[in-house]
Scaffold this active site. Structure first.
Site, PDB file in Angstrom:
ATOM      1  N   ASP A  36       0.862  -1.173   0.000  1.00  0.00           N
ATOM      2  CA  ASP A  36       0.000   0.000   0.000  1.00  0.00           C
ATOM      3  C   ASP A  36       0.905   1.232   0.000  1.00  0.00           C
ATOM      4  O   ASP A  36       2.095   1.118   0.273  1.00  0.00           O
ATOM      5  CB  ASP A  36      -0.840  -0.098   1.285  1.00  0.00           C
ATOM      6  N   ASP A 233      -1.698  -0.933   5.971  1.00  0.00           N
ATOM      7  CA  ASP A 233      -1.956  -0.376   7.296  1.00  0.00           C
ATOM      8  C   ASP A 233      -3.406   0.067   7.489  1.00  0.00           C
ATOM      9  O   ASP A 233      -3.829   0.278   8.615  1.00  0.00           O
ATOM     10  CB  ASP A 233      -1.050   0.833   7.539  1.00  0.00           C
ATOM     11  N   ASP A 237      -7.074  -1.711   3.405  1.00  0.00           N
ATOM     12  CA  ASP A 237      -6.141  -2.784   3.008  1.00  0.00           C
ATOM     13  C   ASP A 237      -6.566  -4.148   3.534  1.00  0.00           C
ATOM     14  O   ASP A 237      -6.044  -5.178   3.103  1.00  0.00           O
ATOM     15  CB  ASP A 237      -4.729  -2.489   3.539  1.00  0.00           C
TER      16      ASP A 237
HETATM   17  P1  ADP Z   1      -5.303   5.327   0.261  1.00  0.00           P
HETATM   18  O1  ADP Z   1      -5.107   5.113   1.735  1.00  0.00           O
HETATM   19  O2  ADP Z   1      -4.432   4.425  -0.562  1.00  0.00           O
HETATM   20  O3  ADP Z   1      -5.241   6.746  -0.170  1.00  0.00           O
HETATM   21  P2  ADP Z   1      -8.231   5.115   0.468  1.00  0.00           P
HETATM   22  O4  ADP Z   1      -9.131   4.073  -0.132  1.00  0.00           O
HETATM   23  O5  ADP Z   1      -8.248   5.293   1.926  1.00  0.00           O
HETATM   24  O6  ADP Z   1      -6.784   4.778  -0.099  1.00  0.00           O
HETATM   25  O7  ADP Z   1      -8.570   6.504  -0.167  1.00  0.00           O
HETATM   26  C1  ADP Z   1      -8.595   6.659  -1.558  1.00  0.00           C
HETATM   27  C2  ADP Z   1      -8.772   8.102  -1.904  1.00  0.00           C
HETATM   28  O8  ADP Z   1     -10.058   8.535  -1.474  1.00  0.00           O
HETATM   29  C3  ADP Z   1      -7.802   9.020  -1.214  1.00  0.00           C
HETATM   30  O9  ADP Z   1      -6.580   9.118  -1.892  1.00  0.00           O
HETATM   31  C4  ADP Z   1      -8.580  10.316  -1.236  1.00  0.00           C
HETATM   32  O10 ADP Z   1      -8.460  10.941  -2.498  1.00  0.00           O
HETATM   33  C5  ADP Z   1     -10.000   9.866  -1.051  1.00  0.00           C
HETATM   34  N1  ADP Z   1     -10.360   9.924   0.370  1.00  0.00           N
HETATM   35  C6  ADP Z   1     -10.454   8.911   1.232  1.00  0.00           C
HETATM   36  N2  ADP Z   1     -10.805   9.322   2.455  1.00  0.00           N
HETATM   37  C7  ADP Z   1     -10.906  10.663   2.391  1.00  0.00           C
HETATM   38  C8  ADP Z   1     -11.218  11.688   3.307  1.00  0.00           C
HETATM   39  N3  ADP Z   1     -11.492  11.447   4.590  1.00  0.00           N
HETATM   40  N4  ADP Z   1     -11.227  12.958   2.850  1.00  0.00           N
HETATM   41  C9  ADP Z   1     -10.950  13.232   1.571  1.00  0.00           C
HETATM   42  N5  ADP Z   1     -10.640  12.318   0.656  1.00  0.00           N
HETATM   43  C10 ADP Z   1     -10.618  11.048   1.038  1.00  0.00           C
HETATM   44 MG    MG Z   2      -2.545   2.978   3.850  1.00  0.00          MG
END
Ligand code: ADP
Ligand code: MG
Length: 345
Positions: A36, A233, A237
């Site tokens: 990740d 983490d 994931d």
């Molecule tokens: P990663 O941890 O790899 O970024 P996530 O699935 O948690 O993957 O999030 C994917 C994308 O969704 C983030 O890169 C962001 O653009 C958007 N995102 C997720 N959570 C939030 C949040 N709380 N506020 C704004 N954008 C978010």
């Molecule tokens: Mg992560």
């Protein structure tokens, strides 16, 4: 079992917590390491770098709305934005009906108005037309855009940037040297992902991946015959950690990730990946040596004790020696396993 127990203890001393013994054996045979991005190879403590206000908003109002919306989120992005608002002494507003939109962002209401915060995919879902090329200038520098919008227009964009863990490029180099493939998976946008992947020295990455698709990609790799270890983490994931042959969680990560993984690296220390692979390989070697010794004694000893060589050489084994040999095979195995205690990781 003795080798596994000693190796598990050795791992624990070095910040590698092994939950099930099988994963220790499997790790020696791993062919692909999938990782990740956020919080695994990056520090996971992003900082706000730029605030851009649209229409009749100001930088302050954008930050105020966004930080208020993010106040119920546990995503590292949320922490960065709230911290920035706190530093500027911006007061947060009350929010209602908070909802996470997985892999895309979140929505919530403030004073009965609906707001959203998130990425490109979120805008596409909401059918809001937007010229995404204005993001490029920032994403090419590895910054992640967080777009603030109501149900019909973009109000502002806040960019956050996360830094690579210092040890990562060297660890990736070592993994490549050992002939392992390294793949990065992230929910972040592809330009930001590319920037980080370049810095890390990872040439194979998938960006804008939804949590369910992380597991799917791992399944595909396994279908091609790869033995996959997944490093992660986040809550997002967890499905991938379960799907992988070996799930490895960062100790700094979420409880869900740690629970889903079979190995946990304390303090989220990425260099421990190398130690874990090394420990696994040495353990497997010791297990094989043990099997050899356990069998060799018996294959040799039983025919002698049974008097097989008596007619030809007059060779017999006294029960006393036979008993000693029997015990010695166990002692050899235990002593050989204990050697694992002295290896250098
Ligand atoms: P990663 O941890 O790899 O970024 P996530 O699935 O948690 O993957 O999030 C994917 C994308 O969704 C983030 O890169 C962001 O653009 C958007 N995102 C997720 N959570 C939030 C949040 N709380 N506020 C704004 N954008 C978010
Ligand atoms: Mg992560």
């Amino acid at each position: 079992p003795t080798a596994i127990i000693v190796a598990t203890g050795k791992g624990a001393q070095h910040g590698i917590l092994i939950k099930d013994a099988e994963s220790l054996e499997k790790l020696a045979k791993v062919t692909t390491i999938v990782t990740d991005k956020t919080g695994t190879i990056t520090n996971g403590t992003p900082e706000v770098t730029d605030v851009i206000a649209f229409d009749n908003q100001t930088e302050e109002s954008v930050l105020q709305l966004l930080a208020s919306l993010e106040s119920k989120s546990e995503h590292p992005i949320a922490n960065a934005i709230i911290k920035k608002a706190n530093n500027l002494k911006i007061e947060l507003l009350n929010t209602n009906e908070f909802q996470i939109i997985e892999g895309k962002g979140l929505k919530s209401t403030i004073n009965n108005n609906q707001y959203f915060a998130g990425n490109k995919k979120l805008l596409q879902d909401l059918n809001i037309t937007f010229d995404f090329s204005i993001l490029d200038k920032y994403t090419e520098q590895g910054k992640t855009p967080v777009i603030l919008l109501n149900d019909h227009a973009v109000l502002g964009i806040v960019y956050v940037a996360d830094s690579l863990k210092e040890s990562v490029p060297n660890v990736i180099k070592s993994l490549h040297k050992q002939g392992l493939k390294v793949v990065m998976l992230t929910g972040d946008n592809s330009k930001t992902a590319k920037y980080i992947a370049n810095q890390a020295g990872i040439d194979n990455f998938y960006a804008e991946v939804l949590p369910v698709d992380k597991a799917k990609i791992i399944k595909e790799l396994q279908g091609k015959g790869e033995i996959v270890a997944m490093l992660g983490d986040g809550v997002n994931d967890a499905p991938a950690l379960v799907q992988a042959d070996i799930g490895i969680a960062m100790g700094t990560g979420t409880d869900v990730a740690i629970e889903s993984a079979s190995i946990t690296l304390l303090k989220g220390d990425f260099t421990k990946v190398l130690d874990a692979v090394k420990l696994s390989k040495i353990s497997l070697r010791v297990i094989k040596q043990n099997l050899f010794w356990a069998f060799a004694y018996n294959i040799l000893g039983i025919p002698i004790a049974a008097g097989l060589f008596y007619p030809f050489f007059g060779l017999l084994l006294s029960p006393i020696f036979a008993g000693a040999a029997m015990a010695l095979s166990s002692v050899t195995v235990v002593a050989n396993s204990l050697r694992l205690k002295t290896i250098k990781l």
